[in-house]
Design an enzyme around this catalytic site. Structure first.
Site, PDB file in Angstrom:
ATOM      1  N   HIS A  29      73.606  26.990  97.145  1.00  0.00           N
ATOM      2  CA  HIS A  29      74.779  28.227  97.151  1.00  0.00           C
ATOM      3  C   HIS A  29      74.457  28.619  98.301  1.00  0.00           C
ATOM      4  O   HIS A  29      74.359  29.671  97.679  1.00  0.00           O
ATOM      5  CB  HIS A  29      75.698  28.616  95.842  1.00  0.00           C
ATOM      6  CG  HIS A  29      75.676  27.515  94.645  1.00  0.00           C
ATOM      7  ND1 HIS A  29      77.210  27.027  95.125  1.00  0.00           N
ATOM      8  CD2 HIS A  29      75.126  26.899  93.915  1.00  0.00           C
ATOM      9  CE1 HIS A  29      77.316  25.505  93.895  1.00  0.00           C
ATOM     10  NE2 HIS A  29      76.149  26.055  93.414  1.00  0.00           N
ATOM     11  N   TYR A 301      68.561  32.914  88.380  1.00  0.00           N
ATOM     12  CA  TYR A 301      69.410  33.849  88.657  1.00  0.00           C
ATOM     13  C   TYR A 301      68.126  35.224  89.580  1.00  0.00           C
ATOM     14  O   TYR A 301      67.900  35.427  90.975  1.00  0.00           O
ATOM     15  CB  TYR A 301      70.177  33.733  88.699  1.00  0.00           C
ATOM     16  CG  TYR A 301      71.367  33.072  88.275  1.00  0.00           C
ATOM     17  CD1 TYR A 301      70.705  31.831  88.193  1.00  0.00           C
ATOM     18  CD2 TYR A 301      72.837  32.623  88.744  1.00  0.00           C
ATOM     19  CE1 TYR A 301      71.707  30.628  87.742  1.00  0.00           C
ATOM     20  CE2 TYR A 301      73.568  32.055  88.522  1.00  0.00           C
ATOM     21  CZ  TYR A 301      73.091  31.216  88.425  1.00  0.00           C
ATOM     22  OH  TYR A 301      73.827  29.298  88.190  1.00  0.00           O
TER      23      TYR A 301
HETATM   24  C1  HEM Z   1      69.139  25.423  84.815  1.00  0.00           C
HETATM   25  C2  HEM Z   1      70.546  25.577  85.231  1.00  0.00           C
HETATM   26  C3  HEM Z   1      70.709  26.135  86.903  1.00  0.00           C
HETATM   27  C4  HEM Z   1      70.200  26.590  87.662  1.00  0.00           C
HETATM   28  C5  HEM Z   1      68.426  26.421  87.636  1.00  0.00           C
HETATM   29  C6  HEM Z   1      71.356  28.087  88.422  1.00  0.00           C
HETATM   30  C7  HEM Z   1      70.323  28.471  89.565  1.00  0.00           C
HETATM   31  C8  HEM Z   1      71.291  29.047  90.566  1.00  0.00           C
HETATM   32  C9  HEM Z   1      70.250  29.793  91.513  1.00  0.00           C
HETATM   33  C10 HEM Z   1      68.665  30.202  91.169  1.00  0.00           C
HETATM   34  C11 HEM Z   1      71.285  30.500  91.874  1.00  0.00           C
HETATM   35  C12 HEM Z   1      70.991  31.428  93.067  1.00  0.00           C
HETATM   36  C13 HEM Z   1      71.241  33.028  92.780  1.00  0.00           C
HETATM   37  C14 HEM Z   1      71.369  34.053  93.372  1.00  0.00           C
HETATM   38  O1  HEM Z   1      70.617  34.055  94.770  1.00  0.00           O
HETATM   39  O2  HEM Z   1      72.232  34.729  93.113  1.00  0.00           O
HETATM   40  C15 HEM Z   1      72.263  30.170  91.460  1.00  0.00           C
HETATM   41  C16 HEM Z   1      74.090  29.907  92.319  1.00  0.00           C
HETATM   42  C17 HEM Z   1      74.819  29.346  91.523  1.00  0.00           C
HETATM   43  N1  HEM Z   1      74.768  28.175  90.628  1.00  0.00           N
HETATM   44 FE1  HEM Z   1      73.451  27.955  89.224  1.00  0.00          FE
HETATM   45  N2  HEM Z   1      71.655  27.336  88.356  1.00  0.00           N
HETATM   46  C18 HEM Z   1      72.388  26.345  86.615  1.00  0.00           C
HETATM   47  C19 HEM Z   1      73.513  26.173  86.605  1.00  0.00           C
HETATM   48  C20 HEM Z   1      74.355  26.421  86.841  1.00  0.00           C
HETATM   49  C21 HEM Z   1      75.737  25.536  86.709  1.00  0.00           C
HETATM   50  C22 HEM Z   1      76.091  24.471  85.209  1.00  0.00           C
HETATM   51  C23 HEM Z   1      76.650  25.572  87.409  1.00  0.00           C
HETATM   52  C24 HEM Z   1      78.271  25.822  87.343  1.00  0.00           C
HETATM   53  C25 HEM Z   1      78.620  25.803  85.799  1.00  0.00           C
HETATM   54  C26 HEM Z   1      75.849  26.730  88.287  1.00  0.00           C
HETATM   55  C27 HEM Z   1      76.782  27.445  89.741  1.00  0.00           C
HETATM   56  C28 HEM Z   1      76.366  28.147  90.339  1.00  0.00           C
HETATM   57  C29 HEM Z   1      76.985  28.381  91.486  1.00  0.00           C
HETATM   58  C30 HEM Z   1      78.443  28.321  92.080  1.00  0.00           C
HETATM   59  C31 HEM Z   1      75.892  29.285  92.207  1.00  0.00           C
HETATM   60  C32 HEM Z   1      76.558  30.488  93.433  1.00  0.00           C
HETATM   61  C33 HEM Z   1      76.777  31.906  93.036  1.00  0.00           C
HETATM   62  C34 HEM Z   1      77.227  32.950  94.348  1.00  0.00           C
HETATM   63  O3  HEM Z   1      77.627  32.278  94.969  1.00  0.00           O
HETATM   64  O4  HEM Z   1      76.626  33.975  93.783  1.00  0.00           O
HETATM   65  N3  HEM Z   1      74.924  26.780  88.507  1.00  0.00           N
HETATM   66  N4  HEM Z   1      72.004  28.958  90.505  1.00  0.00           N
END
Ligand code: HEM
Length: 311
Positions: A29, A301
């Site tokens: 993202h 995260y």
């Molecule tokens: C083990 C499962 C997951 C991992 C390892 C993961 C990993 C990540 C990481 C590393 C980030 C960046 C965080 C940051 O730098 O602020 C992120 C952002 C995000 N993740 Fe995940 N994620 C996972 C599951 C999910 C799921 C299940 C969803 C939705 C239901 C999701 C939706 C999002 C969204 C929308 C963002 C962007 C948030 C923003 O705009 O700051 N992720 N994710």
């Protein structure tokens, strides 16, 4: 000797899938647009939960719409990029609670170890630029839930005409706890007031690289984007800890409120003050389920946040 944690390995693998790391960007993202708005709860919301933002008075909200790729240069019209909608509700006591959602129907993995294995299987082969079909095939063969999630999810990742014409789901179960202490389990969906609308093939081919980011600016320049927050109540026997399982069939759906996305926030974050959305940032009146992916997310995260702020 310092050992690498599972959470660092996950972020390293996400970087490898996305040709990263990309300095100063989220590991996934990476490209997004931050907006502010207002959330107004329905009277039904306060019957399900005593949470402060569900009691009747509107609260301010910060919303980040994103292209789900970990490469900030990925075109918004990429058919597999997908989107994200992260919402922070600002509570009257100065605290906040978040919902972090995507258009998928169900998630690909049940726990962090599976997520790591699948992400590693998706790393492109330097020779072909594509994931090794054998590795990915072996993973999918051993994990049928991932194949089902892809089959259901890929059509939902298709590019929409706007961030405001996409639906987004929270995927995990959360418990809304009412004033009597009774817990109501369910899953969140953001439904766009204008309905979900995908680009035609022609529109997709003509779309600018950052058309979603540009469109939301234009839209909010002259109007408001509206979403309804829905809560699909679990039926008896629905798994609460498995984000790979769809709750199929009819369910009671309660409208919790309306989000009005009103204006763009310019320069929303700095390395000193990052904007962080965390699905485990809950508040009194909302309980997490025993979903291992939900518990894993803040740990991964945090690695991404530390790294993007260190640059
Ligand atoms: C083990 C499962 C997951 C991992 C390892 C993961 C990993 C990540 C990481 C590393 C980030 C960046 C965080 C940051 O730098 O602020 C992120 C952002 C995000 N993740 Fe995940 N994620 C996972 C599951 C999910 C799921 C299940 C969803 C939705 C239901 C999701 C939706 C999002 C969204 C929308 C963002 C962007 C948030 C923003 O705009 O700051 N992720 N994710």
């Amino acid at each position: 000797m310092a050992t690498t944690t599972l959470w660092e390995e996950i972020v390293d693998a996400l970087n490898a899938v996305n040709g990263g790391p990309h300095s100063g960007h989220r590991a996934v993202h990476a490209k997004g647009t931050v907006c502010k708005g207002t959330f107004t709860p329905t009277p039904e919301a306060s019957k399900l939960s005593r949470a402060a933002h569900l009691q009747g008075d509107p609260v301010e909200a910060t919303v980040r719409f994103s292209n789900a790729s970990g490469h900030p240069g990925t075109p918004d019209a990429d058919p597999l990029a997908g989107r994200g909608m992260a919402v922070k509700f600002h509570l009257p006591d100065g605290e906040a609670t978040d919902i972090v959602a995507v258009p998928l129907v169900v998630f690909f993995a049940r726990n962090a170890e599976d997520f790591l294995e699948m992400t590693r299987a998706r790393v492109p082969d330097p020779e072909t630029g594509q994931p090794d079909p054998e590795k990915l095939g072996a993973y999918l063969g051993a994990h049928p839930e991932a194949g089902v999630a892809l089959q259901k999810g890929i059509p939902k990742l298709a590019p929409t005409t706007s961030f405001a014409t996409s639906d987004y789901r929270g995927l995990h179960a959360f418990g809304l706890v009412d004033a009597e202490g009774e817990t109501h389990w369910g899953r969140y969906t953001w439904e766009p007031e204008d309905g979900t609308e995908y680009l035609t093939d022609e529109q997709r081919e003509a779309a600018d690289r950052d058309y979603l980011q540009e469109e939301i600016r234009e839209r909010l320049g002259s109007g408001i984007a509206r979403f309804t927050l829905e809560f699909t109540l679990a039926a008896d026997g629905d798994p609460l800890d498995d984000p790979t399982e769809e709750w199929e069939g009819e369910r009671e759906v309660v409208e919790l409120g309306e989000l009005e996305v009103i204006e763009i926030v310019e320069n929303p974050e700095t390395p000193e003050e990052p904007l962080v959305f965390d699905p485990m940032r809950l508040t009194d009146g909302i309980e997490p389920s025993d979903d291992e992916i939900l518990a894993a997310r803040p740990k991964a995260y945090n690695v991404s946040i530390e790294r993007r702020c260190a640059t």
